[in-house]
Design a protein around this motif. Structure first.
Motif, PDB file in Angstrom:
ATOM      1  N   LEU A 104       0.835  -1.201   0.000  1.00  0.00           N
ATOM      2  CA  LEU A 104       0.000   0.000   0.000  1.00  0.00           C
ATOM      3  C   LEU A 104       0.870   1.251   0.000  1.00  0.00           C
ATOM      4  CD1 LEU A 104      -2.657  -0.838   2.728  1.00  0.00           C
ATOM      5  CD2 LEU A 104      -3.005  -0.805   0.253  1.00  0.00           C
ATOM      6  N   ARG A 105       0.500   2.201  -0.800  1.00  0.00           N
ATOM      7  CA  ARG A 105       1.101   3.538  -0.769  1.00  0.00           C
ATOM      8  C   ARG A 105      -0.053   4.515  -0.622  1.00  0.00           C
ATOM      9  NH1 ARG A 105       6.161   3.176   0.755  1.00  0.00           N
ATOM     10  NH2 ARG A 105       7.373   1.866  -0.606  1.00  0.00           N
ATOM     11  N   VAL A 106      -0.062   5.212   0.503  1.00  0.00           N
ATOM     12  CA  VAL A 106      -1.136   6.149   0.808  1.00  0.00           C
ATOM     13  C   VAL A 106      -0.517   7.510   1.076  1.00  0.00           C
ATOM     14  CG1 VAL A 106      -3.090   6.659   2.312  1.00  0.00           C
ATOM     15  CG2 VAL A 106      -2.464   4.271   1.847  1.00  0.00           C
ATOM     16  N   GLN A 107      -0.868   8.494   0.238  1.00  0.00           N
ATOM     17  CA  GLN A 107      -0.350   9.847   0.405  1.00  0.00           C
ATOM     18  C   GLN A 107      -1.401  10.841  -0.066  1.00  0.00           C
ATOM     19  OE1 GLN A 107       3.213   9.913  -1.941  1.00  0.00           O
ATOM     20  NE2 GLN A 107       4.390   8.740  -0.464  1.00  0.00           N
ATOM     21  N   ASN A 108      -1.631  11.878   0.730  1.00  0.00           N
ATOM     22  CA  ASN A 108      -2.565  12.950   0.361  1.00  0.00           C
ATOM     23  C   ASN A 108      -3.908  12.410  -0.099  1.00  0.00           C
ATOM     24  OD1 ASN A 108      -0.462  14.798   0.869  1.00  0.00           O
ATOM     25  ND2 ASN A 108       0.296  14.540  -1.224  1.00  0.00           N
ATOM     26  N   ASN A 109      -4.465  11.475   0.661  1.00  0.00           N
ATOM     27  CA  ASN A 109      -5.764  10.867   0.354  1.00  0.00           C
ATOM     28  C   ASN A 109      -5.791  10.132  -0.981  1.00  0.00           C
ATOM     29  OD1 ASN A 109      -6.951  11.659   2.791  1.00  0.00           O
ATOM     30  ND2 ASN A 109      -7.429  13.682   1.957  1.00  0.00           N
ATOM     31  N   GLU A 110      -4.645   9.742  -1.494  1.00  0.00           N
ATOM     32  CA  GLU A 110      -4.578   8.925  -2.699  1.00  0.00           C
ATOM     33  C   GLU A 110      -3.964   7.581  -2.345  1.00  0.00           C
ATOM     34  OE1 GLU A 110      -4.221  11.999  -6.369  1.00  0.00           O
ATOM     35  OE2 GLU A 110      -2.340  11.519  -5.345  1.00  0.00           O
ATOM     36  N   VAL A 111      -4.404   6.543  -3.063  1.00  0.00           N
ATOM     37  CA  VAL A 111      -3.937   5.185  -2.788  1.00  0.00           C
ATOM     38  C   VAL A 111      -3.370   4.592  -4.062  1.00  0.00           C
ATOM     39  CG1 VAL A 111      -4.635   2.862  -2.080  1.00  0.00           C
ATOM     40  CG2 VAL A 111      -5.673   4.855  -0.984  1.00  0.00           C
ATOM     41  N   TRP A 112      -2.183   3.983  -3.926  1.00  0.00           N
ATOM     42  CA  TRP A 112      -1.547   3.228  -5.000  1.00  0.00           C
ATOM     43  C   TRP A 112      -1.246   1.838  -4.469  1.00  0.00           C
ATOM     44  CZ3 TRP A 112      -0.218   8.247  -3.968  1.00  0.00           C
ATOM     45  CH2 TRP A 112      -0.338   9.162  -5.015  1.00  0.00           C
ATOM     46  N   LEU A 113      -1.275   0.863  -5.350  1.00  0.00           N
ATOM     47  CA  LEU A 113      -0.844  -0.492  -5.031  1.00  0.00           C
ATOM     48  C   LEU A 113       0.462  -0.718  -5.771  1.00  0.00           C
ATOM     49  CD1 LEU A 113      -4.236  -2.373  -5.354  1.00  0.00           C
ATOM     50  CD2 LEU A 113      -3.225  -1.273  -3.341  1.00  0.00           C
ATOM     51  N   GLN A 114       1.521  -0.863  -4.986  1.00  0.00           N
ATOM     52  CA  GLN A 114       2.858  -0.936  -5.559  1.00  0.00           C
ATOM     53  C   GLN A 114       3.364  -2.368  -5.573  1.00  0.00           C
ATOM     54  OE1 GLN A 114       5.703   1.749  -3.858  1.00  0.00           O
ATOM     55  NE2 GLN A 114       7.406   0.424  -4.425  1.00  0.00           N
ATOM     56  N   TYR A 120       6.237  -5.013 -13.229  1.00  0.00           N
ATOM     57  CA  TYR A 120       4.794  -4.838 -13.046  1.00  0.00           C
ATOM     58  C   TYR A 120       4.484  -3.367 -12.773  1.00  0.00           C
ATOM     59  CZ  TYR A 120       4.446  -9.887 -12.767  1.00  0.00           C
ATOM     60  OH  TYR A 120       4.501 -11.226 -13.048  1.00  0.00           O
ATOM     61  N   PRO A 121       3.352  -2.869 -13.286  1.00  0.00           N
ATOM     62  CA  PRO A 121       3.020  -1.453 -13.099  1.00  0.00           C
ATOM     63  C   PRO A 121       2.417  -1.165 -11.729  1.00  0.00           C
ATOM     64  CG  PRO A 121       1.301  -2.523 -14.358  1.00  0.00           C
ATOM     65  CD  PRO A 121       2.386  -3.557 -14.146  1.00  0.00           C
ATOM     66  N   ILE A 122       2.609   0.063 -11.270  1.00  0.00           N
ATOM     67  CA  ILE A 122       1.936   0.551 -10.064  1.00  0.00           C
ATOM     68  C   ILE A 122       0.479   0.800 -10.429  1.00  0.00           C
ATOM     69  CG2 ILE A 122       1.797   2.467  -8.418  1.00  0.00           C
ATOM     70  CD1 ILE A 122       4.843   2.765  -8.726  1.00  0.00           C
ATOM     71  N   ILE A 123      -0.429   0.434  -9.541  1.00  0.00           N
ATOM     72  CA  ILE A 123      -1.859   0.612  -9.780  1.00  0.00           C
ATOM     73  C   ILE A 123      -2.340   1.793  -8.960  1.00  0.00           C
ATOM     74  CG2 ILE A 123      -4.142  -0.454  -9.578  1.00  0.00           C
ATOM     75  CD1 ILE A 123      -2.615  -3.194  -9.639  1.00  0.00           C
ATOM     76  N   LYS A 124      -2.847   2.833  -9.630  1.00  0.00           N
ATOM     77  CA  LYS A 124      -3.442   3.958  -8.913  1.00  0.00           C
ATOM     78  C   LYS A 124      -4.928   3.676  -8.744  1.00  0.00           C
ATOM     79  CE  LYS A 124      -4.181   8.841  -8.623  1.00  0.00           C
ATOM     80  NZ  LYS A 124      -4.120  10.151  -9.220  1.00  0.00           N
TER      81      LYS A 124
END
Length: 144
Positions: A104-114, A120-124
């Motif tokens: 999980l990458r969580v920053q400024n109310n945004e979430v990415w799956l790394q 493999y690509p990062i999923i926003k």
């Protein structure tokens, strides 16, 4: 048991085994150490790996997107659904009809799956995604 192309889920079954023997002196991975006397005790992997029995599940990894985090194809994950998701935790997520395991990458109310594999690509995650953080990975069990 629930299956997707990325993960296979299992519910933990109560163990009727008292535990396996634990040799508490440690095993050297460098120079040999004298065996001497060692103490034996029993250890239960349920007690070691499962903190919240009613919210813990197992799933097998399918694929290579998390190999740099030490999660390889067919590794067995221990997943706790009662833990709060946090930035940098490894989570099992449900995204648009499929289960996946990513960091999980969580920053400024945004979430990415790394993924932990540069192939493999990062999923926003956006509002258009059907998205649930299903649980947090607490342990991985490997076969050697």
């Amino acid at each position: 048991m629930e299956t997707s192309k990325n993960l296979v889920f299992f519910n933990p079954k109560p163990s009727t085994i008292d535990g396996a023997i634990l040799i508490d002196t440690g095993i050297s991975a460098g120079f040999p150490i004298p065996s001497g006397d060692f103490e034996e005790e029993k250890v239960s992997l349920d007690e070691e790996l499962i903190k919240n029995k009613n919210s813990t599940f197992f799933a097998k990894v399918k694929g290579q997107s998390m190999i740099n985090a030490g999660l390889n194809n067919n590794d067995l994950l221990v997943i706790d659904r009662s833990l709060a998701p946090e930035d940098k935790k490894i989570a099992v997520c449900y995204v648009d009809g499929e289960f996946t395991v990513k960091r999980l990458r969580v920053q400024n109310n945004e979430v990415w799956l790394q993924p932990e594999n540069p192939d493999y690509p990062i999923i926003k995650i956006t509002e258009e995604n059907d998205f649930i953080i299903w649980g947090i990975v607490t342990n991985v069990i490997k076969k050697v």
